[in-house]
Write an enzyme that holds these catalytic residues in place. Structure first.
Site, PDB file in Angstrom:
ATOM      1  N   THR A 136       3.359  26.870  17.890  1.00  0.00           N
ATOM      2  CA  THR A 136       4.691  27.587  18.110  1.00  0.00           C
ATOM      3  C   THR A 136       4.506  26.272  19.488  1.00  0.00           C
ATOM      4  O   THR A 136       3.037  25.604  19.769  1.00  0.00           O
ATOM      5  CB  THR A 136       4.398  29.259  18.450  1.00  0.00           C
ATOM      6  OG1 THR A 136       5.265  29.276  19.945  1.00  0.00           O
ATOM      7  CG2 THR A 136       2.915  28.710  19.100  1.00  0.00           C
ATOM      8  N   ASP A 137       5.227  26.523  20.247  1.00  0.00           N
ATOM      9  CA  ASP A 137       5.349  26.121  22.319  1.00  0.00           C
ATOM     10  C   ASP A 137       4.793  26.969  22.930  1.00  0.00           C
ATOM     11  O   ASP A 137       3.940  26.410  24.217  1.00  0.00           O
ATOM     12  CB  ASP A 137       6.867  25.848  22.119  1.00  0.00           C
ATOM     13  CG  ASP A 137       7.450  27.070  22.823  1.00  0.00           C
ATOM     14  OD1 ASP A 137       7.335  28.117  22.409  1.00  0.00           O
ATOM     15  OD2 ASP A 137       8.517  27.101  23.196  1.00  0.00           O
ATOM     16  N   GLU A 138       4.167  28.031  22.468  1.00  0.00           N
ATOM     17  CA  GLU A 138       3.055  28.965  23.560  1.00  0.00           C
ATOM     18  C   GLU A 138       2.064  28.404  23.709  1.00  0.00           C
ATOM     19  O   GLU A 138       1.647  29.107  24.462  1.00  0.00           O
ATOM     20  CB  GLU A 138       3.697  30.399  22.825  1.00  0.00           C
ATOM     21  CG  GLU A 138       5.051  30.499  23.112  1.00  0.00           C
ATOM     22  CD  GLU A 138       4.719  32.145  22.824  1.00  0.00           C
ATOM     23  OE1 GLU A 138       4.155  32.575  23.167  1.00  0.00           O
ATOM     24  OE2 GLU A 138       5.951  32.824  22.682  1.00  0.00           O
ATOM     25  N   TYR A 162      -1.088  36.539  21.622  1.00  0.00           N
ATOM     26  CA  TYR A 162      -0.972  35.471  20.412  1.00  0.00           C
ATOM     27  C   TYR A 162      -0.969  34.607  20.388  1.00  0.00           C
ATOM     28  O   TYR A 162      -1.949  33.452  19.506  1.00  0.00           O
ATOM     29  CB  TYR A 162       0.583  36.095  20.738  1.00  0.00           C
ATOM     30  CG  TYR A 162       1.435  35.255  19.835  1.00  0.00           C
ATOM     31  CD1 TYR A 162       0.942  35.001  18.597  1.00  0.00           C
ATOM     32  CD2 TYR A 162       1.837  34.196  20.364  1.00  0.00           C
ATOM     33  CE1 TYR A 162       2.417  34.403  17.679  1.00  0.00           C
ATOM     34  CE2 TYR A 162       3.346  33.701  19.834  1.00  0.00           C
ATOM     35  CZ  TYR A 162       3.326  33.967  18.177  1.00  0.00           C
ATOM     36  OH  TYR A 162       3.398  32.347  17.420  1.00  0.00           O
ATOM     37  N   LYS A 166      -3.008  31.395  17.949  1.00  0.00           N
ATOM     38  CA  LYS A 166      -2.312  30.501  17.441  1.00  0.00           C
ATOM     39  C   LYS A 166      -2.420  28.880  18.528  1.00  0.00           C
ATOM     40  O   LYS A 166      -3.341  27.598  17.088  1.00  0.00           O
ATOM     41  CB  LYS A 166      -0.575  30.098  17.781  1.00  0.00           C
ATOM     42  CG  LYS A 166      -0.161  31.535  17.430  1.00  0.00           C
ATOM     43  CD  LYS A 166       0.968  31.056  15.877  1.00  0.00           C
ATOM     44  CE  LYS A 166       0.169  30.294  15.252  1.00  0.00           C
ATOM     45  NZ  LYS A 166       0.571  30.244  13.818  1.00  0.00           N
TER      46      LYS A 166
END
Ligand code: NAD
Ligand code: TDX
Length: 354
Positions: A136-138, A162, A166
């Site tokens: 993810t970009d997060e 989260y 990741k």
């Protein structure tokens, strides 16, 4: 090609399996879907594909070394695409541990099992083999207005449990390439939307709450920004990276479609006002309620996807306008699917009923 998809009963994984089974270039391929079936995994997402001779489903955890090992060997797997994850930020804030169990320990075990299998392959099979990790970009943290979008070189700065889980999985994938030579590639994508998305995420939640006459809860002032990508465009990008991406590298994927949350909700309300007006004639916008902000809420995500565009010739086909129309049409024509989730699985989980 024999492909192991993990987390294939979730939102993006099921769209990916569908994308493969519907495309003649995969006619000779076998697809194994390994999914633990957490609250987010729904076998109904692929019910119409169950009879396909190319498709097998196995209910298991990615951390289950014996089962994964057996699948890799028996099906002579050439490609693993790891979608399996705990994926909802709000749940990670309420209860972080399952995120580290699956996203970190689960990915570590999957990598370790894969490495053992990969070492047994012939040298040509070894060269062709790929482990694609979907991320993810997060992991890059948050941006302010005017900051340049995230590139593949942006340092990691995860802000939620989260995204921290990741980010740690991304680091592990990188380490298995550098330390052991496992041929991995990683994709970091922005917010997806489209059919089969679990209705706890912004877009499906707003569609379904609108139709049910429930409040539309907007965190804070609704000015947080996300970069939205239609799920099928993500699936196409993943396949390109699996086929042509350079091993050991990461690829950012995004829709070049930054919108505030309030813009998104307004657009959903406007579209539903047109397609499925309320009996009272009032706009669904009347259901909007501003609620307490998410703790540590990242302000803005934006993706610089020049690398995948320039090196692999990928570009999203849907605009946000066309994608959201398709998505809303899909939800309007799959209200039974939604009802099953909201009344049964989702509700039971939330209430702690097994
Ligand atoms: P999802 O929550 O809809 O689906 C996750 C799936 O993984 C479910 O079917 C679940 O049962 C399965 N799963 C969970 N733990 C497992 C385990 N231990 N073993 C086997 N299966 C397990 O998630 P999604 O939105 O489809 O996201 C898929 C992947 O894409 C995730 O890795 C997520 O981090 C990443 N991602 C998602 C988005 C997005 O906007 N949804 C954007 C970028 C990246
Ligand atoms: O009820 C809500 N009200 C609201 O204002 C919900 C559920 C969300 N929001 C806001 C929070 C975010 O700014 O909308 C935005 C999107 O929220 P989510 O749908 O929960 O997505 P996000 O937190 O951005 O994370 C998603 O994109 C990246 C996916 O869930 C992740 O799996 C993916 O990695």
């Amino acid at each position: 090609m024999n492909i192991l998809v993990t987390g294939g009963c979730g939102f993006i994984g099921s769209n990916f399996i569908r994308f493969c089974l519907d495309d003649p270039q995969f006619k000779q391929s076998t697809l194994i879907n390994l999914d633990k079936l957490t609250y987010a995994g729904n076998p109904a997402n692929l019910a119409d594909k169950e009879t396909s001779e190319q498709y097998y489903f196995v209910q298991a955890d990615i951390a289950d070394i014996d089962t994964v090992s057996k699948i890799l060997t028996e099906h002579e797997i050439d490609l693993i695409i790891n979608f399996a994850a705990e994926s909802h930020v709000d749940r990670s804030i309420d209860s972080p541990e399952p995120f580290f169990q699956t996203n970190t320990i689960g990915t570590l075990r999957l990598l370790e099992t894969t490495l053992h299998y990969w070492k047994t392959l012939s040298s040509s099979k070894k060269d062709q083999f790929r482990f694609l990790h979907v991320s993810t970009d997060e992991v890059y943290g948050t941006l302010q207005k005017g900051d340049p979008p995230f590139t593949e070189k942006t340092p990691f700065a995860p802000n939620s449990p989260y995204s921290a889980s990741k980010a740690s999985s991304d680091h592990l994938v990188r380490a298995y390439f550098h330390t052991y030579g496992l041929p991995v590639v990683t994709t970091n994508c922005s917010n997806n939307y489209g059919p089969y998305q679990f209705p706890e995420k912004l877009i499906p939640l707003m569609i379904l709450n609108s139709l049910e006459g429930k409040p539309l809860p907007i965190y804070g002032d609704g000015q947080n920004i996300r970069d939205w990508l239609y799920v099928k465009d993500h699936c196409k990008a993943i396949w390109l990276v699996a086929k042509k991406g350079n091993i050991g590298e990461t690829y950012n994927i995004g829709g070049k479609c930054e919108r505030t949350n309030l813009q998104i909700v307004y657009m959903i309300c406007d579209t539903l006002d047109r397609k499925s007006p309320t009996e009272s004639g009032k706009s669904y916008k009347d259901q909007i309620q501003f609620v307490k902000d998410r703790p540590g809420h990242d302000f803005r995500y934006a993706i610089d996807c020049r690398k995948i565009k320039e090196t692999l010739d990928w570009t999203p086909e849907e605009t946000f306008e066309s994608g959201i129309e398709k998505t809303i049409d899909w939800y309007l024509s799959h209200l039974d699917w939604c009802k099953d989730i909201t009344e049964n699985n989702y509700q039971r989980q939330r209430l702690g009923i097994s």
